[in-house]
Design an enzyme around this catalytic site. Structure first.
Site, PDB file in Angstrom:
ATOM      1  N   CYS A 140      19.668 -17.405  -2.899  1.00  0.00           N
ATOM      2  CA  CYS A 140      20.866 -18.112  -4.028  1.00  0.00           C
ATOM      3  C   CYS A 140      21.038 -19.155  -2.971  1.00  0.00           C
ATOM      4  CB  CYS A 140      21.874 -17.407  -2.888  1.00  0.00           C
ATOM      5  SG  CYS A 140      22.016 -16.847  -1.768  1.00  0.00           S
ATOM      6  N   HIS A 220      28.392 -18.002   0.839  1.00  0.00           N
ATOM      7  CA  HIS A 220      27.389 -18.664   2.348  1.00  0.00           C
ATOM      8  C   HIS A 220      28.352 -20.187   2.405  1.00  0.00           C
ATOM      9  CE1 HIS A 220      24.450 -15.961   2.160  1.00  0.00           C
ATOM     10  NE2 HIS A 220      24.118 -16.367   0.849  1.00  0.00           N
TER      11      HIS A 220
END
Lengths: 355, 355
Positions: A140, A220
């Site tokens: 990701c 994140h």
């Protein structure tokens, strides 16, 4: 029609399965689970055929009242491509099984690059996967960095990128992960694996990455600095990023101040599971001093690789080109958030990928 | 057709608006916002007419390119019932405005009980709101306790209930709330307001509540002890609760071990925003020693009062009875999770409310 199986119906697998099922040129043959936990209900609710991920564990499913269509070997024999969504490291153990069944395989970024013939990102590394027997969709974080750095490099040239990744400690349902009250260098050595991994996608871009782990589960956050080869204008950078179909510019002044509000925004937009498939770049963070560009972006670790997995399948098992695949994937999933009100009407900030 | 407005299109208001819009016997006339933040996009996307919550703030919306249908006064004149979803305490200030416009009002549990003619829960306090000019839907925690204690009192008699509420610190988008690393007695005095508030719904049930605040955003957790007047059998208690349409028994052995997995379960089930409208009682926690019943339940603070608001509107402005209203609300929203696989098919653990 590309016949697809998903091995591992967990956080990523359940999303990839829904995305594959939405494609007109793909057929989702079935999904696997290692044990009959609550995920089997989700599969049953959607009418997906369920297979045991481990050949000798079918009894466990029978004991839980769960009907199986078979085990992993049956699924592999029935599909053209299997998407491996097993936990990190398990994919590598699965690779010889896929080979033995002569089944093309898509792996996830938790595996080492050596697991597959090529690493994949639809933005710039589509053709490298053309016809391959195995590809690895990068993680990701690497996906998000590749999406961001590719257009910057094409337009301005990247002299060097320096990125601090403040990573979520675990996914929302992972109660056994940490940290709970610390920010942990992870790893404490620089660079983290993300920089070298970006080079699997963009071999000519110089990028250093430093990674931390924080007590959050939502997304994140990247603090990005890119020293460009030519002077950037912040407004032009904004427009450049807005034109990328898998980058969402978080509208300035909309009151979206963190991952919580971002995911609420996605849920408000009707996104399944509140998923954000796009890099979320905070518009007001785009700043320039000299040739140094700075910005913050958020990355939904459960979702951003999902459209990439769909494109990877097409790259391996069809002759559809990159632009057409990305456009199909975006259209079927709804990638590209509506945003900004003009005269009371919602307008998109992003152009379609094939424009 | 009951014409309804929602004053305050925030965490609760946006959910109540969607729920009202889904009712065949209600018309959502419009919603208000105090400022043009990202919530206006959600309203526009759904085609809801938007009104300014504050009469003299319409310029702010115009500057942001947001079209308004009017201001709060215009909305109040156009509806039979307004649902006040303003922040806690603002509802009390709004009450005289609703009276001046002769508009029936539903308030939320953040307001003092004195704000309205009656406190409301569909389970046992539906008729108290019949034809009232104003009602208050009790808070998420009080709603959940009332739903749980009512059937226990009817079946076994409640001698005394003792509940520790471990409350979430803030909602997922509330970045300015705490605590971030503590468990805070809140209030440090016992009882917290929840016990007395349950008595607004169930006046004859003796209940003490102690409340804490924890660094989580997903759900509240209740540790419940109820001393019953007659000996309970755990399996019978389980069946009793399973029969309640707004209680979801979290299936034992499904691997759902916390709020993160619970909300993922809801998202997997296709719930909008991953909402859990039901009390979530952990099936395996239901335990008995003598006349003492123990269990854990989780409460989704953003969602559990939503069906109650819909029922409150019907109680005030129609002649529909409680069972019929609850059945309609449950059916339109999808309250009552499918659960448990039997022979590979999903079956509901809950009966419809009108059975």
């Amino acid at each position: 029609m590309i016949r697809v199986g998903v091995n591992g119906y967990g956080t990523i697998g359940k999303r990839v399965a829904d995305a594959v099922a939405a494609q007109a040129d793909m057929e989702l043959v079935g999904v696997t689970k290692a044990s009959p936990d609550y995920g089997v209900e989700a599969a049953a609710r959607r009418g997906y055929d369920l297979y045991a991920a481990v050949e000798d564990r079918t009894d466990e499913f029978a004991a839980a009242g769960v009907d199986l269509a078979g085990a992993i070997g049956d699924l592999l024999d029935a599909v053209d491509v299997v998407v491996d969504c097993a936990p990190s490291g398990v994919g590598e153990r699965n690779a010889p099984v896929y080979e033995a069944h002569d089944t093309k395989a898509v792996f996830q970024g938790g595996e080492d690059a050596a697991v597959a013939d090529a690493s994949f990102n639809a933005r710039g590394r589509f053709e490298a996967a053309r016809g391959a027997d195995s590809v690895r969709v990068v993680s990701c974080n690497t996906t998000a960095l590749s999406r961001l750095l590719a257009p910057l490099d094409e337009t301005y040239g990247v002299e060097k990128a320096r990125v601090t990744l403040v990573r979520r400690g675990g996914d929302p349902n992972e109660t056994d992960r940490g940290p709970i009250n610390d920010i942990v260098p992870d790893p404490a050595t620089v660079p983290s694996h993300h920089g070298p991994d970006v080079n699997e996608i963009l071999p000519d871009v110089t990028v250093d990455t430093a990674a931390l782990k924080a007590p959050v589960t939502g997304m994140h956050t990247h603090s990005v600095n890119v020293t460009l080869e030519t002077d950037p204008d912040p407004a032009a950078v904004r427009d450049l990023l807005a034109d990328e179909s898998r980058i969402f510019l978080v509208p300035e002044g909309a009151g979206i101040d963190g991952a919580g509000a971002l995911k609420e925004y996605a849920a408000d937009a009707g996104r399944p599971r509140g998923d954000l498939w796009e890099n979320c770049v905070w518009e007001e963070s785009i700043s320039v001093t000299g040739r140094d560009l700075y910005l913050f972006q958020n990355v939904h670790q459960e979702a951003d690789v999902v459209p990439e997995n769909v494109d990877a399948i097409r790259a391996m098992a069809s002759d559809v080109d990159a632009a057409e695949s990305v456009a199909r994937t975006n259209e079927t999933l709804g990638v590209g958030l509506d945003s900004r009100l003009a005269d009371g009407e919602l307008v998109r900030t992003e152009l379609p990928a094939d424009d």
